[in-house]
Scaffold this active site. Structure first.
Site, PDB file in Angstrom:
ATOM      1  CD  GLU A 198      -7.538  10.786  -4.576  1.00 24.30           C
ATOM      2  OE1 GLU A 198      -6.688  11.672  -4.401  1.00 24.30           O
ATOM      3  OE2 GLU A 198      -7.244   9.571  -4.687  1.00 24.30           O
ATOM      4  CE1 TYR A 341      -0.168  14.003  -2.862  1.00 25.73           C
ATOM      5  CE2 TYR A 341      -2.313  13.670  -3.893  1.00 25.73           C
ATOM      6  CZ  TYR A 341      -1.500  13.629  -2.776  1.00 25.73           C
ATOM      7  OH  TYR A 341      -2.018  13.212  -1.578  1.00 25.73           O
ATOM      8  CD  GLU A 414      -5.277  12.806  -0.368  1.00 24.43           C
ATOM      9  OE1 GLU A 414      -4.388  12.466  -1.194  1.00 24.43           O
ATOM     10  OE2 GLU A 414      -6.186  12.047   0.000  1.00 24.43           O
ATOM     11  CD1 TRP A 463      -0.069  11.872   1.327  1.00 22.53           C
ATOM     12  CD2 TRP A 463      -2.131  11.940   2.209  1.00 22.53           C
ATOM     13  NE1 TRP A 463      -0.401  10.593   1.666  1.00 22.53           N
ATOM     14  CE2 TRP A 463      -1.658  10.605   2.206  1.00 22.53           C
ATOM     15  CE3 TRP A 463      -3.387  12.214   2.733  1.00 22.53           C
ATOM     16  CZ2 TRP A 463      -2.431   9.551   2.700  1.00 22.53           C
ATOM     17  CZ3 TRP A 463      -4.142  11.165   3.213  1.00 22.53           C
ATOM     18  CH2 TRP A 463      -3.668   9.851   3.195  1.00 22.53           C
ATOM     19  CD  GLU A 470       1.156   7.329   0.888  1.00 21.59           C
ATOM     20  OE1 GLU A 470       0.351   7.224  -0.057  1.00 21.59           O
ATOM     21  OE2 GLU A 470       1.140   8.268   1.708  1.00 21.59           O
ATOM     22  CD1 TRP A 471      -3.104   4.760  -1.425  1.00 15.32           C
ATOM     23  CD2 TRP A 471      -4.249   3.077  -0.504  1.00 15.32           C
ATOM     24  NE1 TRP A 471      -4.106   5.305  -0.657  1.00 15.32           N
ATOM     25  CE2 TRP A 471      -4.827   4.302  -0.085  1.00 15.32           C
ATOM     26  CE3 TRP A 471      -4.825   1.887  -0.047  1.00 15.32           C
ATOM     27  CZ2 TRP A 471      -5.927   4.376   0.772  1.00 15.32           C
ATOM     28  CZ3 TRP A 471      -5.924   1.951   0.804  1.00 15.32           C
ATOM     29  CH2 TRP A 471      -6.457   3.178   1.202  1.00 15.32           C
ATOM     30  CG  PHE A 479       3.290  11.108   0.235  1.00 14.02           C
ATOM     31  CD1 PHE A 479       3.134  12.188  -0.613  1.00 14.02           C
ATOM     32  CD2 PHE A 479       3.402   9.841  -0.327  1.00 14.02           C
ATOM     33  CE1 PHE A 479       3.091  12.027  -1.992  1.00 14.02           C
ATOM     34  CE2 PHE A 479       3.361   9.660  -1.702  1.00 14.02           C
ATOM     35  CZ  PHE A 479       3.204  10.757  -2.540  1.00 14.02           C
TER      36      PHE A 479
END
Length: 516
Positions: A198, A341, A414, A463, A470-471, A479
């Site tokens: 990404e 997503y 993902e 994912w 998660e960042w 997730f």
């Protein structure tokens, strides 16, 4: 640590209680499966989000180690990746979970600072090499194909300190050095490589909004100490694209003929639906794609930036030299990795003035992203404020990519559903994740439809295997197909794990590929 016997008991109980519900949720009216026998069904992960062991066995500090420790207020729960899911010490347990699911592939990434603590300015950490060798060997022993990403947002902090990482062309040399080492040590067994995960998303968050390290931005995009949101994203992207080509050049000229693997890149995609039938909004939706996924994919496939970007940005967009264009055209991706997503409505801001917001600026394509068209939502909102459920948008996205890029092979690297853990949320509620099942069912049906439309999709990775770091959401958004108790690190299968297991069994017979 949970034993395999415990997993078996849990899955047996779920299989007794769950089959009627599961059978009602998936399958289109056409029950025939478009998935060939060699289709890869897997789950995805990344090193920083999973491994933990942040200074164990010689690993160096990376950009996310420093960012999370120095800026705990930037993470929703003030957490970091020091432990994460502790996969560094628990990978055998996680492989048991994969094997029970019936997946035949696992997407992982290399921690750059675990292999090269200081990039090319230090020694190779052979304990890191040993860890990945052990992980790869253990996966293969269970019939699980490793699908390896070289860079998934994290890199040695030393490279930021020395030359500002992706803002410098020096980063291309460092990435090439990492790639060469990984191909040399792992390529005899790894046959699926991803260069960079990404770039479009990474750059937008790191150099436009400043939400990710190195937290560079300028007003009105964000409030950072350093940075220029109008220029730096394009410089960083330029270096990432050329670093990608450098890695492919190394693989093609030194390794691919003997190792017989394939290599590609992963981009984040969203479907952009024009908010009206006007020509302006339709053109804006196309600009939105050009300034998001095509920003990376056009150079990777065609050796040049999208026309919409060139026309709108002019000199603000770096130019590829003739040698760089030749390199891009000579060392093309074998496949495209697609992360997907959600979807958005798009409103034109070029001809008609519109409100400020995501996408509305010139550097973002003057295409405002909206989640509503009057009273109509693009799709049901999940617990994650950017994610709306729109399976048909996924089908449209795959057909768009099929047509724009001559149906180059694609892997869905993902796709998943985020669930927020609120203070009142119980573990039982997290385990009975019916919304996730509905999401996966809808998107996998859309994938089937796109493949019947002719999209050349070779694999699908949910994912994610586990709840993880998660960042910016820390551990508050989940997730995973498996619940993780982040106090004890106990893994427990959710209902979605059983559903995904059943889906694979019903759509592809891969039992002969898996060593039970």
């Amino acid at each position: 640590m949970k034993t395999f016997a415990n997993f078996a008991i849990l899955f047996l109980l779920q299989s007794l209680l769950f089959p009627l519900y599961s059978s009602c949720l998936h399958q289109t009216s056409d029950d025939s499966s478009p998935f060939p026998s060699d289709f890869l069904f897997g789950t995805a992960s990344s090193a920083f989000q999973y491994e933990g062991a942040f200074l164990t066995d010689g690993k160096g500090l990376n950009n996310w180690d420093v960012f999370a420790h120095e800026n705990p207020g930037k993470i929703v729960d003030g957490s970091n990746g020091d432990i994460a899911t502790d996969q560094y010490h628990r990978y055998m347990e996680d492989i048991q979970s994969m094997n029970f699911l019936g997946v035949n592939s696992y997407r992982l990434s290399i921690s750059w600072s675990r292999v090269l603590p200081n990039g090319r300015f230090g020694v190779i950490n052979y304990k890191g090499i040993k860890y990945y060798n052990n992980l790869i060997d253990a996966l293969i022993k269970k019939g699980i194909t490793p699908f390896v990403t070289l860079n998934h947002f994290d890199y040695p902090q030393e490279l930021e300190n020395r030359f500002k990482s992706w803002l410098s062309s020096e980063m291309q040399k460092d990435f090439g050095y990492l790639a060469d080492i990984c191909f040399k040590h792992f390529g005899d067994r790894v046959k699926h490589w991803i260069t960079i995960n990404e770039p479009n998303q990474h750059i937008s968050l790191a150099y436009r909004s400043g939400l990710f390290p190195p937290a560079r931005c300028s007003m009105p995009y964000g409030n950072c100490t350093h940075g220029n949101s109008e220029t730096e994203p394009f410089i960083a992207a330029h270096n990432m694209i050329l670093a990608h080509a450098k890695a492919i050049q190394i693989y093609r000229t030194k390794y691919q003929r003997e190792q017989k693997g394939i290599i590609g890149i992963v981009v984040q995609t969203s479907w952009f639906e024009p908010i009206s039938d006007s020509i302006a909004d339709k053109n804006a939706a196309e600009r939105a794609q050009s300034f998001y996924s095509n920003w990376i994919l056009d150079p990777v496939v065609y050796g040049k930036y999208p026309e919409e970007m060139v026309n709108l940005l002019g000199s603000a967009l770096p130019k590829f030299s003739s040698n760089e264009m030749n390199s891009l055209m000579s060392y093309k991706s074998d496949f495209l990795g697609i992360n997907h997503y959600t979807s958005y409505f798009i409103q034109d801001c070029l001809i008609t003035a519109c409100n400020s917001g995501d996408g509305a600026s010139k550097s973002e394509g003057l295409a405002l992203k909206l989640d509503r068209k009057g009273n109509v939502s693009i799709g049901e909102l999940t617990d994650v404020n950017w994610q709306h459920i729109d399976p048909n948008g996924f089908r449209k996205m795959l057909n768009y990519l099929k047509n724009r890029y001559h149906n180059i092979p694609m892997y869905i690297t993902e796709n998943g559903f985020g669930q927020l853990q609120k203070p009142e949320t119980t573990v039982e509620e997290l385990l009975h994740d019916t919304k996730r099942i509905q999401y996966l069912s809808g998107y996998l049906d859309a994938l089937k439809a796109a493949m019947r439309d002719g999209a050349n999709v070779k694999g699908y990775f949910a994912w994610s295997l586990l709840d993880n770091f998660e960042w910016l959401y820390g551990y508050k958004v989940r997730f995973g197909l498996f619940h993780v108790d982040f106090t004890t690190l106990k893994r427990t299968p959710k209902q979605s794990a059983t559903w995904y297991k059943n889906f694979i069994e019903q759509n592809v017979n891969i039992e002969d590929q898996i060593d039970k």
